[in-house]
Design a protein around this motif. Structure first.
Motif, mmCIF file in Angstrom:
data_model
loop_
_atom_site.group_PDB
_atom_site.id
_atom_site.type_symbol
_atom_site.label_atom_id
_atom_site.label_comp_id
_atom_site.label_asym_id
_atom_site.label_seq_id
_atom_site.Cartn_x
_atom_site.Cartn_y
_atom_site.Cartn_z
ATOM 1 N N ASN A 42 10.161 -8.239 -1.484
ATOM 2 C CA ASN A 42 9.234 -7.838 -0.457
ATOM 3 C C ASN A 42 8.419 -6.525 -1.062
ATOM 4 O O ASN A 42 8.879 -5.556 -1.538
ATOM 5 C CB ASN A 42 9.926 -7.111 0.965
ATOM 6 C CG ASN A 42 9.044 -6.938 1.851
ATOM 7 O OD1 ASN A 42 7.765 -6.804 1.671
ATOM 8 N ND2 ASN A 42 9.447 -6.432 3.028
ATOM 9 N N PRO A 43 7.088 -6.757 -1.132
ATOM 10 C CA PRO A 43 6.413 -5.845 -1.947
ATOM 11 C C PRO A 43 6.437 -4.462 -1.109
ATOM 12 O O PRO A 43 6.034 -3.367 -1.856
ATOM 13 C CB PRO A 43 4.953 -6.303 -2.074
ATOM 14 C CG PRO A 43 4.862 -7.521 -1.224
ATOM 15 C CD PRO A 43 6.089 -7.901 -1.100
ATOM 16 N N ALA A 44 6.558 -4.636 0.194
ATOM 17 C CA ALA A 44 6.705 -3.317 1.021
ATOM 18 C C ALA A 44 7.802 -2.578 0.791
ATOM 19 O O ALA A 44 8.270 -1.353 1.256
ATOM 20 C CB ALA A 44 6.474 -3.609 2.563
ATOM 21 N N GLU A 45 8.748 -3.075 0.135
ATOM 22 C CA GLU A 45 10.171 -2.610 -0.097
ATOM 23 C C GLU A 45 10.724 -2.633 -1.546
ATOM 24 O O GLU A 45 11.669 -3.488 -1.722
ATOM 25 C CB GLU A 45 11.187 -3.000 0.982
ATOM 26 C CG GLU A 45 11.082 -2.689 2.400
ATOM 27 C CD GLU A 45 12.116 -2.971 3.320
ATOM 28 O OE1 GLU A 45 13.093 -2.294 3.557
ATOM 29 O OE2 GLU A 45 11.883 -4.083 3.895
ATOM 30 N N PRO A 46 9.903 -2.172 -2.470
ATOM 31 C CA PRO A 46 10.168 -2.591 -4.018
ATOM 32 C C PRO A 46 11.421 -2.185 -4.427
ATOM 33 O O PRO A 46 11.948 -1.045 -3.792
ATOM 34 C CB PRO A 46 8.898 -1.870 -4.606
ATOM 35 C CG PRO A 46 8.478 -0.876 -3.507
ATOM 36 C CD PRO A 46 8.933 -1.080 -2.318
ATOM 37 N N ARG A 84 4.209 -8.465 -6.162
ATOM 38 C CA ARG A 84 4.118 -9.651 -5.505
ATOM 39 C C ARG A 84 4.854 -10.771 -6.436
ATOM 40 O O ARG A 84 5.575 -11.724 -5.994
ATOM 41 C CB ARG A 84 2.747 -10.236 -5.020
ATOM 42 C CG ARG A 84 2.216 -9.535 -3.695
ATOM 43 C CD ARG A 84 1.038 -9.729 -3.502
ATOM 44 N NE ARG A 84 0.606 -9.112 -2.211
ATOM 45 C CZ ARG A 84 0.762 -7.695 -2.057
ATOM 46 N NH1 ARG A 84 0.946 -6.935 -3.323
ATOM 47 N NH2 ARG A 84 0.480 -7.130 -1.069
#
Lengths: 234, 898
Positions: free
Chosen positions: A213-217, A208
Motif C-alpha cells: 500500500n503506497p500510503a503505508e510504505p 506503487r
C-alpha cells in the motif's frame, strides 16, 4: 554489538534531556561524554575521538551547525542531530553539511537507539568496507541485485525504469540514512536540473511497484519536508 | 560695502558645516553676486574655497570658465579639479561640467562657475542652475557666481537700460532661496581701468558687446545689483518676522496674450509681487480666435507660461468668448486684488466702436486695481492675423463644392418653376439669397458663400433678367442685389465659422472634463494597485492617443513599469529602454517632471510626471512623445491633473492596505489570546497530574510495585498529551508567522498520509487504520507539516471516540480541481448540538467543563485554522449507518475553494 564499549558524546544544554539520554545509553552499553557547549564539543571530539556525536542544534555559545561544520573539516565521526519539530530547513541544512541522521524532539528511547546503531554500523562499513560493496542487498522482502540490476519483492521481479533504479540504488547505498530531496535530485538528474516534482513522481511510481500500500510504505519512508529514507531493519 | 553678508560669516562657516553634517538633507548654495564681468566674483569664490580647503573641508572644483584671468587661475592650483566632460557638437569640441561625476564623487563643497550658463546639447539639463539644483538635492554644498543681468525678473529692465538683451537667465527663486549671497563689488572706474589694461578678455564668449561696459551702464547695473542684494536681505528679514500672513492681502493676476510684450507684464508682476510678498497668477483665456493662432503665436504663449512658472506664478488657462468676462469671473472667485494687463498704443477703427478691454474690466470689476503695462516694443504680430485667417478658412473641399452647386442648381430649377407659374421675379431673387444663406451655413469657410453670391448674381442675370441669356443687366438695382447677397453670405459665414470653432473648442474642453471626471469615477471604484495602474494607463492612452507607462517604484530597484501601448504605436519598447528608465529614476529622485518637452533630459522619448502625494513620489507617469509630437502646455497640465488623481487613488489604496494589515493583525492577536487562555487552563490539568504522581513516587519509598508503575504510566500519558498539545500549538505559530497564510510547496498526498498514519500507529499500538490513496500521484500545494498535523488530529480524534479495534478509514481522492481527505469511523458519531461548532473549539464555551474537552477541543479548531490558511474547507457529519466523517478539501491549483 562489539564487546569493547562504544563512546558517545552528548552535546546538549538541557540537563534533563542529557541526563535521560545518558541513562538510556549507559544501560544499553555505551560510554558517555557530556558537554553543554559547542566549543567544548569540538575540543573533546579532537582529544577523545568518540564513536558518535549526538548534537543539539540550540547551544548557548555557538550554533550547533557551526560545531558540525568545524568537526566535518577534519573528521567523519558520525553525527546525529537532535532538533525540535517543525524546523525542516535546519535539518536539511545539517544533513547537507554532512550530518548522518537526525532525531526529532520528543523522541522515544527505541527510536534513538535504532538511529545510533544504524549510524555506527554505517561508519564501520565505510571503514572496513572500502572493498567492493555487497552484490545483493536484502531488506525484508525487498532484494536488490546490483550485478544483475534486478529488484525483487517477495521473490517477484519488479520492472523499474532506469531512473527509478538509480533512485532505489542510491537509497539502498545509504540504507537507513535520510537522503535530502535536493541530494537525490542532484545525484540522479545532475546539478543543473529544475525538475522539482520529478523525484516525487518517480518515488510514487517506485512505491506503487514495491509497496503493498503506497500510503503505508514499508521500505522507503518519507521524512516530510526533508527527504527519503530506506529502512534497514523491518 | 564689500560684503553684504558680514565678514563674521566666514569664521562661522566651519561650525555651520559641521552642523550640517548631522542632518545631511539638502546642500547649501552660496552665490557670489556681481554687476559685471571682471568684478572679481570668481576670484572671491576661489579665495573662499581655498580657505575652506585649508580648514580640511572636501572641496572640489566642478567647473571654471577657461577664460578666467591668470591671477584667478593661480588660486586653482591648490584645489582638486573634477575633469570636465567633453562633448562633440557639430564637430566642435565643447567642454561641460560633468554632473554625474560630481554626484558620484560627492564632495562636501563643489565650485561651479557661471550659474547662468546654458549647457550644450547632449547634456542632461538645459541649464546649469538645474545641475546645481541636483547637486544641492544630493546634499552637496555649492559655490557659484552670477551677474545681475542674468536674473530673470530683472532681465527686461536691464535690457531697457543697456539696450542689450541677455538670453541666458536664471529663475529668481534660485537667487532668493540661496543660503548665502555675497555681493562682490568694485568701483566702475576701477572696472573700466581693468578693461583698458586688458586684464579682461573682451568677452566675446559670453556674447556681450563692449558697449555694455560703458561707464554709465556700469553705474546703473551696480545700483540694480546692490538693490537686488538689499531686497533679498530685507525680504529675508520680513519673511522671518511675519510668516504666511502675506498671502491674504494682495493677489496679482496677469492676463497674457500671444503678444511678446506679455513677457514684460509677467516680469513686472514677478518683481512687484515679490516686493509685496503676494502670490500671483498668470491667466490665459482661450477664445474662438485662439484656434486660428499661428504656430509662432502658440509657441509664444507657451514660452510665456513657462516663464511665468519659472518665476513662481500659478498658471491658469480658461476658455470663453469674452475675455473680459472670463477674467472678471475668475478674479471674483479667486480673490484677486490687482490685475496686470499689457496695452499697445496703436488704435484701430474698430476701437472706436468697441469698448477697450481695460474699460470693460473696469466696468465689470469696480474694486480691483488695474495695472497697465505699455507695450513700447512693437505690435507686429497683430497685423498679419487676417491673412492667416483667410488662409485657414479658404481651404477647399470637394464635398463643399458639390453642396454649393447642388443648392444653386436646385435654386435655379425652382426659379424656373416660379417663372413658369408666373409669380413675380422678386421671389427669384429671394430664392437665390436663401440658397446663399444655406450654402454659407452648411459649408466651412468664407469661400463657398462668396462663390455662391457671385454665381447667383451671374445666373440670375443670365437666366432671369431681360434680355435673357446675356450678362447685360439693364436695371440699375441689380448691383445692389448683388451686394446684399454678398453681405448675407459673408455675415452668415463669419457667424458660422465663429460658432463652429467655439463648438469645437467647447467639445475639446468638454471631452477633457469628461475624461477627468471619468478617470476620477473609475479610480474611485477601483481597488488594488494593479487595477489602478491599468485604469490610469487606459485613460491616458485614450485621452492622448499616446503610449503610457506607469512606475510605482524606481526602476533602479529592478521593478519594471507597467506599459500600455497606444493604437498608433506599433512598437512601444522604446519606452522601456535603459535611457528612459534613467529619466524615470531622475524624476523619482528630483520629484520634478522631466523628459521630452521639458528642460531636463529633453532628448528622451517620453514626458514624465511624478505622482506626488504629501511630498512623496508614489510613482511616475510616462507619456510617449515620440516622432516629434511634443506635449503642449494644455496636455501637460492635464497630465499633471491625472497624476494627482492617480496619486489620490494610490494613496487611498496604500491606506486600505494598511488598514487591512491592522485588521489581520488584530484578528491574529485575538486568536492568540483566546488560544492562550484556553491552553493555560488545559495545561494545568496534566501538569498537576505529573507533579502529583512524581512527588508521590519521590516521597513514598516503600511503595508497592503496582502503584509505582501506575503512577509512572500516568506521568507518561500526561507528558504525551502535553507533547501533542505543544505540537498543535507549534502549528498555529507557523500559520501566524505570515498573515493567516502558509508557505505552500507541492507535496505528494500519499507521503503526508503515510507519515501521519505511522505516527498514529506508534502512538496507539494495535489501532486499525485502513488507508486508501488514488492510483495516480496527487501533488497538492500545501505546508506538509501542517496537513500532517491535521490528519494526525483527525485520526486521533477517531481513535479516541471509537471502541478499541474498530476500523478507521482514511480515504484520499481527487474530485475535480480539489483533493478530498476523509476520515471516517464507526463510533458513536457527533452529538447534534456539537455538530455546528465542533471546529470552534476553545473559542466557544460548550456548557461543559473544559476538562471534558481535553484532548480534542483545541485539536479540531487548529485543524480548521490550518485548512482555512490553505484556502480549503473542513466539514464534519454523521454517517447514516452510524459513526462520524471528518472531511477536508484542499484546492489543487492554488484556487480558492468555495
Amino acid at each position: 554489538m562489539n564487546s569493547d564499549k562504544r563512546m558517545v558524546l552528548i552535546v546538549e544544554d538541557e540537563s534533563g534531556i542529557s541526563n535521560f539520554i545518558s541513562a538510556i545509553l549507559t544501560s544499553n552499553g555505551y560510554n558517555i561524554l557530556k558537554t553543554e557547549r559547542g566549543r567544548e564539543a569540538v575540543s573533546i571530539t579532537a582529544s577523545q575521538c568518540p564513536d558518535l556525536i549526538l548534537l543539539d542544534l540550540g547551544l548557548p555559545d555557538i550554533d550547533g551547525i557551526e560545531v558540525l561544520k568545524s568537526i566535518r573539516q577534519w573528521s567523519d565521526i558520525p553525527v546525529i542531530i537532535v532538533s525540535a519539530r517543525g524546523h525542516e530547513r535546519e535539518k536539511v541544512e545539517a544533513l547537507d553539511l554532512g550530518a548522518d541522521d537526525y532525531v526529532t524532539k520528543p523522541f522515544g528511547t527505541s527510536e534513538l537507539l535504532a538511529r545510533i546503531r544504524t549510524a555506527i554500523r554505517h561508519r564501520q562499513k565505510d571503514d572496513f568496507g572500502s572493498q567492493p560493496k555487497a552484490e545483493i542487498i536484502n531488506v525484508g522482502g525487498l532484494t536488490i541485485d546490483y550485478v544483475k540490476r534486478i529488484v525483487t519483492v517477495e521473490k517477484k521481479e519488479v520492472h523499474l525504469t532506469p531512473v527509478e533504479y538509480k533512485i532505489i540504488c542510491l537509497l539502498s547505498k545509504y540504507i537507513g540514512k535520510v537522503m535530502t530531496l535536493d541530494f537525490i535530485t542532484k545525484e540522479v538528474w545532475g546539478p543543473y536540473t529544475n525538475e522539482d516534482n520529478a523525484l516525487r513522481v518517480n518515488m510514487a511510481n517506485i512505491r506503487r511497484k514495491i509497496e503493498v500500500n503506497p500510503a503505508e510504505p514499508k521500505y522507503i519512508i518519507t521524512e516530510v519536508g526533508v527527504g527519503y529514507r530506506m529502512v534497514d531493519e523491518i | 560695502m564689500k560684503e553684504y553678508n558680514s565678514k563674521t560669516n566666514n569664521s562661522n562657516e566651519l561650525s555651520e558645516h559641521t552642523n550640517s553634517d548631522d542632518k545631511k538633507e539638502a546642500g547649501r548654495l552660496k552665490i557670489f553676486f556681481g554687476y559685471a564681468a571682471g568684478a572679481g566674483k570668481t576670484y572671491a569664490m576661489l579665495d573662499d574655497a581655498g580657505e575652506q580647503f585649508k580648514s580640511g573641508i572636501d572641496v572640489v572644483i566642478g567647473f571654471i570658465d577657461p577664460h578666467t584671468r591668470p591671477e584667478t587661475l593661480k588660486l586653482l592650483n591648490k584645489l582638486p579639479i573634477l575633469p570636465p566632460k567633453t562633448l562633440f557638437n557639430n564637430d566642435i569640441k565643447v567642454k561641460e561640467f560633468d554632473l554625474d561625476a560630481a554626484l558620484k564623487r560627492k564632495p562636501h563643497l563643489i565650485i561651479v562657475d557661471q550659474l547662468d550658463h546654458s549647457n550644450a546639447e547632449g547634456v542632461r539639463n538645459k541649464k546649469r542652475y538645474q545641475d546645481i539644483e541636483e547637486l544641492l538635492n544630493a546634499g552637496i554644498d555649492v559655490y557659484t557666481t552670477v551677474d545681475v543681468q542674468h536674473i530673470e525678473s530683472l532681465n527686461d529692465i536691464i535690457r531697457e537700460i543697456t539696450k542689450i538683451s541677455v538670453k541666458e537667465t536664471i529663475p529668481d527663486y534660485i537667487f532668493e532661496n540661496a543660503d548665502k549671497v555675497k555681493f562682490v563689488d568694485v568701483e566702475p572706474d576701477e572696472l573700466m581701468k581693468r578693461f583698458e589694461e586688458g586684464k579682461l578678455l573682451r568677452k566675446d564668449e559670453t556674447g556681450l558687446e563692449y558697449s555694455f561696459f560703458s561707464k554709465n551702464n556700469l553705474r546703473l547695473l551696480r545700483e540694480i545689483a546692490m538693490r537686488k542684494a538689499t531686497d533679498r536681505i530685507s525680504s529675508f528679514n520680513q519673511r522671518k518676522n511675519k510668516t504666511l500672513q502675506k498671502s491674504i492681502n494682495t493677489r496679482f493676476l496677469v492676463c497674457i496674450s500671444p503678444s511678446p510684450s506679455s513677457a514684460k507684464c509677467i516680469r513686472w508682476a514677478a518683481r512687484t509681487s515679490e516686493a509685496f510678498h503676494a502670490p500671483w497668477t498668470v491667466l490665459y483665456v482661450e477664445t474662438p480666435e485662439s484656434m486660428k493662432f499661428s504656430e509662432d503665436q502658440i509657441k509664444t504663449i507657451r514660452s510665456h507660461m513657462d516663464l511665468a512658472e519659472r518665476l513662481g506664478a500659478k498658471v491658469v488657462t480658461l476658455g470663453g468668448n469674452d475675455v473680459a468676462a472670463v477674467v472678471s469671473e475668475y478674479t471674483k472667485y479667486s480673490g484677486i486684488t490687482n490685475i496686470v494687463i499689457g496695452k499697445s498704443r496703436q488704435k484701430s477703427i474698430k476701437s472706436l466702436f468697441v469698448k477697450s478691454f481695460e474699460d470693460k474690466l473696469i466696468s465689470l470689476l469696480k474694486n480691483i486695481e488695474i495695472h497697465i503695462i505699455p507695450d513700447s516694443d512693437n505690435a507686429k504680430p497683430y497685423k498679419n492675423k487676417h491673412a492667416i485667417n483667410l488662409n485657414k478658412n479658404l481651404f477647399l473641399s470637394f464635398n463643399d463644392f458639390a453642396k454649393t452647386f447642388v443648392i444653386l442648381i436646385s435654386a435655379t430649377l425652382f426659379s424656373f418653376g416660379i417663372r413658369a407659374a408666373g409669380v413675380g421675379e422678386q421671389n427669384v431673387i429671394m430664392f437665390y439669397i436663401l440658397s446663399v444663406l444655406i450654402i454659407s451655413r452648411i459649408t466651412s469657410g468664407y469661400l463657398y458663400g462668396i462663390l455662391a453670391s457671385f454665381l447667383s448674381v451671374f445666373i440670375f442675370t443670365f437666366l432671369f433678367v431681360e434680355p435673357y441669356y446675356t450678362f447685360t443687366a439693364f436695371q440699375p438695382d441689380y448691383p445692389i442685389t448683388f451686394i446684399i447677397m454678398l453681405f448675407a453670405a459673408l455675415t452668415t459665414s463669419a457667424l458660422i465659422i465663429r460658432i463652429k470653432t467655439k463648438a469645437s473648442l467647447a467639445a475639446e474642453r468638454e471631452r477633457r472634463t469628461e475624461v477627468l471626471y471619468e478617470i476620477n469615477k473609475k479610480l474611485l471604484v477601483t481597488r488594488g494597485l494593479d487595477n489602478i495602474i491599468e485604469a490610469a494607463n487606459e485613460y491616458v492612452t485614450k485621452l492622448f492617443d499616446r503610449t503610457s507607462i506607469l512606475y510605482l517604484e524606481d526602476p533602479v530597484n529592478g521593478k519594471e513599469g507597467i506599459i500600455k501601448k497606444s493604437r498608433e504605436d506599433k512598437d512601444a519598447s522604446y519606452m522601456m529602454s535603459k535611457k528612459e528608465k534613467a529619466v524615470v529614476h531622475w524624476v523619482f529622485v528630483n520629484k520634478k517632471r522631466a523628459g521630452n518637452g521639458t528642460d531636463t533630459l529633453m532628448e528622451a522619448s517620453g514626458f514624465y510626471t511624478p505622482i506626488i502625494s504629501q511630498g512623496n513620489v508614489l510613482g511616475v507617469l510616462g507619456i510617449s512623445c515620440d516622432k516629434g509630437n511634443f506635449f503642449n502646455h494644455n496636455n501637460r497640465s492635464l497630465s499633471t491633473m491625472i497624476a494627482s488623481l492617480v496619486a489620490m487613488a494610490l494613496e487611498r489604496q496604500y491606506l486600505s492596505y494598511e488598514q487591512r494589515r491592522i485588521l489581520i493583525e488584530a484578528e491574529k492577536e485575538k486568536m492568540r489570546s483566546n488560544l492562550l487562555r484556553a491552553i493555560s487552563h488545559d495545561l494545568r490539568t496534566p501538569l498537576t497530574g505529573i507533579l502529583g504522581a512524581s512527588s508521590a513516587i519521590l516521597e513514598n519509598e516503600g511503595m508497592d510495585i503496582e502503584t509505582h508503575d501506575k503512577l509512572i504510566g500516568g506521568i507518561k500519558e500526561d507528558a504525551q498529551w502535553l507533547i501533542r498539545m505543544v505540537e498543535n500549538l507549534l502549528s498555529v505559530t507557523r500559520i501566524s508567522e505570515g498573515s493567516m497564510s502558509v508557505v505552500k510547496t507541492p507535496e505528494a498526498a500519499e507521503e503526508i498520509v503515510a507519515e501521519a498514519v505511522s505516527r498514529i500507529r506508534t502512538r496507539f499500538e494495535g489501532c486499525r487504520i485502513n488507508v486508501k490513496v488514488p492510483d495516480e500521484l496527487l501533488l497538492i500545494p500545501m505546508d506538509g507539516t501542517l496537513i500532517e498535523q491535521v490528519i494526525i488530529n483527525l485520526l486521533e480524534n477517531a481513535v479516541k471516540h471509537t471502541a478499541p479495534n474498530t476500523v478507521i478509514d482514511l480515504n484520499v481522492k481527487k474530485v475535480g480541481d480539489t483533493a478530498v481527505f476523509e476520515v471516517s469511523d464507526n463510533g458513536l458519531g457527533i452529538q447534534k448540538q456539537d455538530l455546528t461548532h465542533i471546529f470552534e473549539g476553545f473559542a466557544v464555551s460548550k456548557g461543559k467543563s473544559s476538562d471534558s474537552s481535553r484532548g480534542m477541543g483545541i485539536g479540531l479548531s487548529i485543524c480548521k485554522s490550518i485548512i482555512i490558511a490553505h484556502n480549503g474547507k473542513i466539514q464534519a457529519e454523521n454517517k447514516k449507518e452510524g459513526g462520524a466523517v471528518f472531511r477536508f478539501i484542499l484546492p489543487l491549483k492554488g484556487v480558492k475553494y468555495e
